[in-house]
Design an enzyme around this catalytic site. Structure first.
Site, PDB file in Angstrom:
ATOM      1  N   ASN A   1      19.268  94.118 149.617  1.00  0.00           N
ATOM      2  CA  ASN A   1      19.415  93.761 148.099  1.00  0.00           C
ATOM      3  C   ASN A   1      20.497  93.644 147.814  1.00  0.00           C
ATOM      4  O   ASN A   1      21.635  94.257 147.730  1.00  0.00           O
ATOM      5  CB  ASN A   1      18.848  94.640 147.244  1.00  0.00           C
ATOM      6  CG  ASN A   1      18.194  95.256 146.166  1.00  0.00           C
ATOM      7  OD1 ASN A   1      18.896  93.741 145.294  1.00  0.00           O
ATOM      8  ND2 ASN A   1      17.417  96.261 146.046  1.00  0.00           N
TER       9      ASN A   1
ATOM     10  N   LYS B   1      21.709  92.883 144.727  1.00  0.00           N
ATOM     11  CA  LYS B   1      21.017  93.282 143.351  1.00  0.00           C
ATOM     12  C   LYS B   1      22.015  92.378 142.648  1.00  0.00           C
ATOM     13  O   LYS B   1      21.669  91.450 142.420  1.00  0.00           O
ATOM     14  CB  LYS B   1      22.041  94.693 143.112  1.00  0.00           C
ATOM     15  CG  LYS B   1      20.956  95.777 144.135  1.00  0.00           C
ATOM     16  CD  LYS B   1      21.408  97.530 143.503  1.00  0.00           C
ATOM     17  CE  LYS B   1      20.438  98.066 145.079  1.00  0.00           C
ATOM     18  NZ  LYS B   1      21.309  99.803 145.122  1.00  0.00           N
TER      19      LYS B   1
ATOM     20  N   HIS C   1      11.239  97.586 142.672  1.00  0.00           N
ATOM     21  CA  HIS C   1      12.736  98.353 142.640  1.00  0.00           C
ATOM     22  C   HIS C   1      13.065  99.361 142.129  1.00  0.00           C
ATOM     23  O   HIS C   1      12.737  99.601 140.931  1.00  0.00           O
ATOM     24  CB  HIS C   1      14.125  97.619 143.005  1.00  0.00           C
ATOM     25  CG  HIS C   1      14.223  97.840 143.556  1.00  0.00           C
ATOM     26  ND1 HIS C   1      15.865  98.830 143.072  1.00  0.00           N
ATOM     27  CD2 HIS C   1      15.660  98.147 145.074  1.00  0.00           C
ATOM     28  CE1 HIS C   1      16.975  99.702 143.386  1.00  0.00           C
ATOM     29  NE2 HIS C   1      16.448  98.817 144.946  1.00  0.00           N
TER      30      HIS C   1
ATOM     31  N   GLU D   1      15.543 100.837 140.917  1.00  0.00           N
ATOM     32  CA  GLU D   1      16.634 100.000 138.978  1.00  0.00           C
ATOM     33  C   GLU D   1      15.952  99.833 138.360  1.00  0.00           C
ATOM     34  O   GLU D   1      16.172  99.874 136.915  1.00  0.00           O
ATOM     35  CB  GLU D   1      17.613  99.126 140.302  1.00  0.00           C
ATOM     36  CG  GLU D   1      18.533 100.380 140.300  1.00  0.00           C
ATOM     37  CD  GLU D   1      19.096  98.955 141.224  1.00  0.00           C
ATOM     38  OE1 GLU D   1      19.167  98.265 141.626  1.00  0.00           O
ATOM     39  OE2 GLU D   1      20.041 100.531 142.063  1.00  0.00           O
TER      40      GLU D   1
ATOM     41  N   GLU E   1      12.867 104.151 149.130  1.00  0.00           N
ATOM     42  CA  GLU E   1      14.113 104.329 148.817  1.00  0.00           C
ATOM     43  C   GLU E   1      13.543 105.651 147.393  1.00  0.00           C
ATOM     44  O   GLU E   1      13.465 105.505 146.136  1.00  0.00           O
ATOM     45  CB  GLU E   1      14.150 103.509 147.927  1.00  0.00           C
ATOM     46  CG  GLU E   1      14.951 102.425 148.689  1.00  0.00           C
ATOM     47  CD  GLU E   1      15.438 100.879 148.275  1.00  0.00           C
ATOM     48  OE1 GLU E   1      16.005 100.035 149.401  1.00  0.00           O
ATOM     49  OE2 GLU E   1      15.360 100.503 147.374  1.00  0.00           O
TER      50      GLU E   1
ATOM     51  N   GLY F   1      22.821 103.845 146.684  1.00  0.00           N
ATOM     52  CA  GLY F   1      24.603 103.843 145.861  1.00  0.00           C
ATOM     53  C   GLY F   1      25.365 104.790 145.329  1.00  0.00           C
ATOM     54  O   GLY F   1      25.653 105.269 144.488  1.00  0.00           O
TER      55      GLY F   1
ATOM     56  N   SER G   1      21.814 104.102 150.909  1.00  0.00           N
ATOM     57  CA  SER G   1      22.987 104.299 151.171  1.00  0.00           C
ATOM     58  C   SER G   1      23.134 104.209 152.828  1.00  0.00           C
ATOM     59  O   SER G   1      23.957 104.983 153.550  1.00  0.00           O
ATOM     60  CB  SER G   1      23.499 105.421 151.115  1.00  0.00           C
ATOM     61  OG  SER G   1      23.798 105.402 149.578  1.00  0.00           O
TER      62      SER G   1
HETATM   63  P1  13P Z   1      22.449 101.639 148.362  1.00  0.00           P
HETATM   64  O1  13P Z   1      22.115 100.752 149.605  1.00  0.00           O
HETATM   65  O2  13P Z   1      23.413 101.054 147.562  1.00  0.00           O
HETATM   66  O3  13P Z   1      22.140 102.634 148.541  1.00  0.00           O
HETATM   67  O4  13P Z   1      20.987 100.649 147.508  1.00  0.00           O
HETATM   68  C1  13P Z   1      19.920 101.049 148.012  1.00  0.00           C
HETATM   69  C2  13P Z   1      18.481 100.333 147.881  1.00  0.00           C
HETATM   70  O5  13P Z   1      18.112 100.654 146.498  1.00  0.00           O
HETATM   71  C3  13P Z   1      18.614  98.788 148.418  1.00  0.00           C
HETATM   72  O6  13P Z   1      17.390  98.561 147.428  1.00  0.00           O
END
Ligand code: 13P
Length: 255
Positions: free
Chosen positions: A13, A15, A98, A100, A170, A176, A216
């Site tokens: 992903n 982002k 997601h 976010e 997740e 992150g 992560s």
């Molecule tokens: P990270 O791997 O940067 O923690 O992000 C995970 C994520 O949100 C994948 O959709």
């Protein structure tokens, strides 16, 4: 992973990262590193990078996805992109729900369900994200919360349509942050999700459902996470932006 029963899938992903030129260069770097993968490999990229990504991965085993879609086919929704538009580009995957999107853009379980429905209607495969906040984990409601998110997101989705769904667990506190859920924590919640599928649909549907972990995940912890029976792959953020790290995770899922 239990490869006898289900597909291992590693998805990036990206982002809000990478211009079209950077997309071409990163995918060109990743492609030879993952060509022998014994798992599905997906890169979900920003809308503006989709055409470049599709072109750059022609003839490779990397599939391309988007990071969201709207529930309407078309209309007065400034700034949104419909599932039908994505499907018309030849895309196969889209991430929905997601954290976010939920945290920063007012996405709810109900809109996640509407977007999931629209994506399925357009023929797309959905990577459906669920997961708890740190305070919810501390309150001991992770299992209930994730079960509720899963049930509402799949409302109106038939057993046959489930074949086009991947669920990504997740935990928001692990995204992150460099804080990974332990392999046991990840496995426990992935198993909860599988149990929800068994309860709402049936055991066969649950057995074949790919449930990814995200948060992560990287080249250092992928082996352990993917070694768990209910963790069928990963949804990778930061490490998906570095070719060698992403390829190492794909390698871990190919064992
Ligand atoms: P990270 O791997 O940067 O923690 O992000 C995970 C994520 O949100 C994948 O959709």
């Amino acid at each position: 992973m239990n490869k006898q029963l289900r597909k291992a899938i590693i998805a990036g992903n990206w982002k809000m990262n990478k211009t079209p030129a950077e997309t071409k260069s990163l995918l060109t770097e990743i492609a030879p590193l993952v060509k022998d993968a014994d798992c599905d490999v997906i890169a979900c990229v920003p809308y503006v990078d989709l055409t470049t990504a599709i072109d750059a991965t022609q003839g490779t085993n990397i599939k391309i996805g988007a990071e969201n879609c709207h529930w309407a086919e078309s209309g007065a929704f400034t700034g949104e992109i419909s599932a039908k538009m994505l499907a018309s580009m030849g895309l196969e995957y889209v991430i929905i729900g997601h954290s976010e999107r939920r945290q920063y853009f007012g996405e709810t379980d109900v809109t996640v369900n509407k977007r999931t429905r629209a994506a399925l209607d357009a023929g797309l495969n959905v990577i459906l994200c669920v997961g708890e906040l740190l305070e919810q984990r501390e309150q001991g409601v992770t299992a209930e919360l994730v079960a509720m998110q899963t049930k509402i997101a799949l409302n109106g989705v038939s057993k046959d349509e489930l074949k086009k769904i991947i669920i990504a667990y997740e935990p928001v506190w692990a995204i992150g942050t460099g804080k990974t859920a332990t392999a046991d924590q990840a496995n426990e919640v992935c198993a909860v999700i599988r149990k929800v599928i068994a309860d709402v649909y049936d055991k066969a549907a649950a057995d074949t459902m790919t449930v990814q972990y995200g948060g992560s995940m990287n080249d250092g912890n992928a082996d352990e996470l993917l070694g768990k029976p209910d963790v069928d792959g990963g949804l990778i953020g930061g490490a998906a932006l570095v070719a060698e790290k992403f390829a190492a995770i794909v390698k871990a899922a190919s064992k």
